[in-house]
Design a protein around this motif. Sequence first.
Motif, PDB file in Angstrom:
ATOM      1  N   TYR A   1       0.798  -1.146   0.050  1.00 16.01           N
ATOM      2  CA  TYR A   1       0.033   0.106   0.146  1.00 16.01           C
ATOM      3  C   TYR A   1       0.853   1.317   0.184  1.00 16.01           C
ATOM      4  CZ  TYR A   1      -3.525  -3.312   1.720  1.00 16.01           C
ATOM      5  OH  TYR A   1      -4.408  -4.371   1.760  1.00 16.01           O
ATOM      6  N   GLU A   2       0.333   2.195  -0.330  1.00 12.35           N
ATOM      7  CA  GLU A   2       0.908   3.646  -0.362  1.00 12.35           C
ATOM      8  C   GLU A   2       0.170   4.569   0.134  1.00 12.35           C
ATOM      9  OE1 GLU A   2       2.960   4.977  -3.611  1.00 12.35           O
ATOM     10  OE2 GLU A   2       3.996   3.173  -3.891  1.00 12.35           O
ATOM     11  N   VAL A   3       0.052   5.261   1.206  1.00 13.96           N
ATOM     12  CA  VAL A   3      -0.834   6.599   1.411  1.00 13.96           C
ATOM     13  C   VAL A   3      -0.078   7.739   1.417  1.00 13.96           C
ATOM     14  CG1 VAL A   3      -2.038   7.289   3.767  1.00 13.96           C
ATOM     15  CG2 VAL A   3      -1.697   5.041   3.570  1.00 13.96           C
TER      16      VAL A   3
ATOM     17  N   GLU B   1       0.800  -3.506   5.400  1.00 19.64           N
ATOM     18  CA  GLU B   1      -0.745  -3.705   5.810  1.00 19.64           C
ATOM     19  C   GLU B   1      -0.837  -3.582   7.068  1.00 19.64           C
ATOM     20  OE1 GLU B   1      -4.462  -7.016   4.871  1.00 19.64           O
ATOM     21  OE2 GLU B   1      -2.129  -7.567   4.166  1.00 19.64           O
ATOM     22  N   GLU B   2      -0.056  -3.780   8.193  1.00 13.95           N
ATOM     23  CA  GLU B   2      -0.249  -3.660   9.656  1.00 13.95           C
ATOM     24  C   GLU B   2      -0.050  -2.354   9.903  1.00 13.95           C
ATOM     25  OE1 GLU B   2       2.372  -5.444   8.282  1.00 13.95           O
ATOM     26  OE2 GLU B   2       1.134  -7.624   8.283  1.00 13.95           O
ATOM     27  N   GLU B   3       0.485  -1.390   9.116  1.00 14.25           N
ATOM     28  CA  GLU B   3       0.580   0.241   9.363  1.00 14.25           C
ATOM     29  C   GLU B   3      -0.619   0.734   8.925  1.00 14.25           C
ATOM     30  OE1 GLU B   3       5.139   0.972   9.479  1.00 14.25           O
ATOM     31  OE2 GLU B   3       4.244   0.848   7.354  1.00 14.25           O
ATOM     32  N   LEU B   4      -1.550   0.196   8.120  1.00 16.41           N
ATOM     33  CA  LEU B   4      -2.409   0.927   7.179  1.00 16.41           C
ATOM     34  C   LEU B   4      -3.363   1.575   8.165  1.00 16.41           C
ATOM     35  CD1 LEU B   4      -3.627   1.341   4.272  1.00 16.41           C
ATOM     36  CD2 LEU B   4      -4.801  -0.640   4.516  1.00 16.41           C
ATOM     37  N   LYS B   5      -3.954   1.017   9.121  1.00 17.57           N
ATOM     38  CA  LYS B   5      -5.052   1.631   9.877  1.00 17.57           C
ATOM     39  C   LYS B   5      -4.403   2.988  10.603  1.00 17.57           C
ATOM     40  CE  LYS B   5      -9.066   1.098  12.922  1.00 17.57           C
ATOM     41  NZ  LYS B   5      -9.796   0.253  13.595  1.00 17.57           N
ATOM     42  N   ASP B   6      -3.108   2.646  11.074  1.00 16.57           N
ATOM     43  CA  ASP B   6      -2.603   3.765  12.086  1.00 16.57           C
ATOM     44  C   ASP B   6      -2.248   4.945  11.330  1.00 16.57           C
ATOM     45  OD1 ASP B   6      -3.106   2.315  14.402  1.00 16.57           O
ATOM     46  OD2 ASP B   6      -0.990   1.282  14.088  1.00 16.57           O
ATOM     47  N   VAL B   7      -1.760   4.772  10.051  1.00 16.43           N
ATOM     48  CA  VAL B   7      -1.189   5.774   9.226  1.00 16.43           C
ATOM     49  C   VAL B   7      -2.527   6.544   8.412  1.00 16.43           C
ATOM     50  CG1 VAL B   7      -0.090   6.402   6.947  1.00 16.43           C
ATOM     51  CG2 VAL B   7       0.797   4.642   8.434  1.00 16.43           C
ATOM     52  N   ILE B   8      -3.717   5.864   8.095  1.00 18.77           N
ATOM     53  CA  ILE B   8      -4.825   6.499   7.783  1.00 18.77           C
ATOM     54  C   ILE B   8      -5.422   7.398   8.819  1.00 18.77           C
ATOM     55  CG2 ILE B   8      -7.136   6.022   6.821  1.00 18.77           C
ATOM     56  CD1 ILE B   8      -6.314   3.698   5.168  1.00 18.77           C
ATOM     57  N   ALA B   9      -5.490   6.851  10.146  1.00 22.81           N
ATOM     58  CA  ALA B   9      -6.058   7.471  11.122  1.00 22.81           C
ATOM     59  C   ALA B   9      -5.224   8.686  11.298  1.00 22.81           C
ATOM     60  CB  ALA B   9      -6.159   6.830  12.378  1.00 22.81           C
TER      61      ALA B   9
ATOM     62  N   VAL C   1      -9.899  -1.241   3.264  1.00 18.07           N
ATOM     63  CA  VAL C   1      -9.645  -0.087   3.419  1.00 18.07           C
ATOM     64  C   VAL C   1     -10.969   0.931   3.406  1.00 18.07           C
ATOM     65  CG1 VAL C   1      -8.697   2.327   2.121  1.00 18.07           C
ATOM     66  CG2 VAL C   1      -7.576  -0.022   1.823  1.00 18.07           C
ATOM     67  N   ILE C   2     -12.093   0.672   2.656  1.00 15.76           N
ATOM     68  CA  ILE C   2     -13.463   1.005   2.988  1.00 15.76           C
ATOM     69  C   ILE C   2     -13.958   0.837   4.619  1.00 15.76           C
ATOM     70  CG2 ILE C   2     -15.884   1.015   2.385  1.00 15.76           C
ATOM     71  CD1 ILE C   2     -14.910   0.256  -0.449  1.00 15.76           C
ATOM     72  N   LYS C   3     -13.736  -0.162   5.061  1.00 15.00           N
ATOM     73  CA  LYS C   3     -13.897  -0.503   6.615  1.00 15.00           C
ATOM     74  C   LYS C   3     -13.266   0.577   7.354  1.00 15.00           C
ATOM     75  CE  LYS C   3     -15.623  -5.272   5.988  1.00 15.00           C
ATOM     76  NZ  LYS C   3     -15.327  -6.621   6.104  1.00 15.00           N
ATOM     77  N   ILE C   4     -11.915   0.619   7.211  1.00 14.86           N
ATOM     78  CA  ILE C   4     -10.989   1.329   8.132  1.00 14.86           C
ATOM     79  C   ILE C   4     -11.535   2.826   7.901  1.00 14.86           C
ATOM     80  CG2 ILE C   4      -8.692   2.384   8.106  1.00 14.86           C
ATOM     81  CD1 ILE C   4      -7.711  -0.411   7.343  1.00 14.86           C
ATOM     82  N   ALA C   5     -11.782   3.442   6.898  1.00 14.40           N
ATOM     83  CA  ALA C   5     -12.227   4.827   6.678  1.00 14.40           C
ATOM     84  C   ALA C   5     -13.561   5.168   7.177  1.00 14.40           C
ATOM     85  CB  ALA C   5     -12.078   5.003   5.158  1.00 14.40           C
ATOM     86  N   ASN C   6     -14.338   4.046   7.189  1.00 13.49           N
ATOM     87  CA  ASN C   6     -15.784   4.214   7.685  1.00 13.49           C
ATOM     88  C   ASN C   6     -15.795   3.956   9.021  1.00 13.49           C
ATOM     89  OD1 ASN C   6     -18.644   4.223   7.955  1.00 13.49           O
ATOM     90  ND2 ASN C   6     -18.933   1.935   7.956  1.00 13.49           N
ATOM     91  N   SER C   7     -15.007   3.139   9.716  1.00  7.13           N
ATOM     92  CA  SER C   7     -14.697   3.106  11.302  1.00  7.13           C
ATOM     93  C   SER C   7     -14.073   4.552  11.756  1.00  7.13           C
ATOM     94  CB  SER C   7     -13.921   1.873  11.735  1.00  7.13           C
ATOM     95  OG  SER C   7     -12.409   2.212  11.072  1.00  7.13           O
TER      96      SER C   7
END
Length: 134
Positions: free
Chosen positions: A67-69, A76-84, A115-121
Amino acid sequence: MAIRTRKKALTEVNLSSMTDIIFMLLIFFMLTSTLIRIVPFELPKSFSRAKAPIKITVEIRAGDLGYEVNDNPITEEELKDVIARTIQEKKAANEDVTVTIIAEKGVKFRKVTDVIKIANSLGTKAILATEPHT
């Protein structure tokens, strides 16, 4: 009585310094354009013509490329923290936050829905970037 002739004014403009400046600008833009990293890939096609503001981009590569943010590679493990963290930064600046998902053609749908679930949460909208149908 002597007749005087008028001296004509010089109407030529010296452009040698202008060409030097243009040449230097050309070299500058050629060098900086080679430093930009563009990785082309195919997006899914859509008939929609709607355009949304892009604040946070999450690129999902096919295979195990990750992924790239906002052009920063992550796992993948960092995805939620970085998006938040990115959403909090944008909200702190009073910006309207939308997560734009750029999924390469062939990406597993599970990765997109994650990714949609992370954004929704996190209480923000998520949209999927597509390529217009021709």
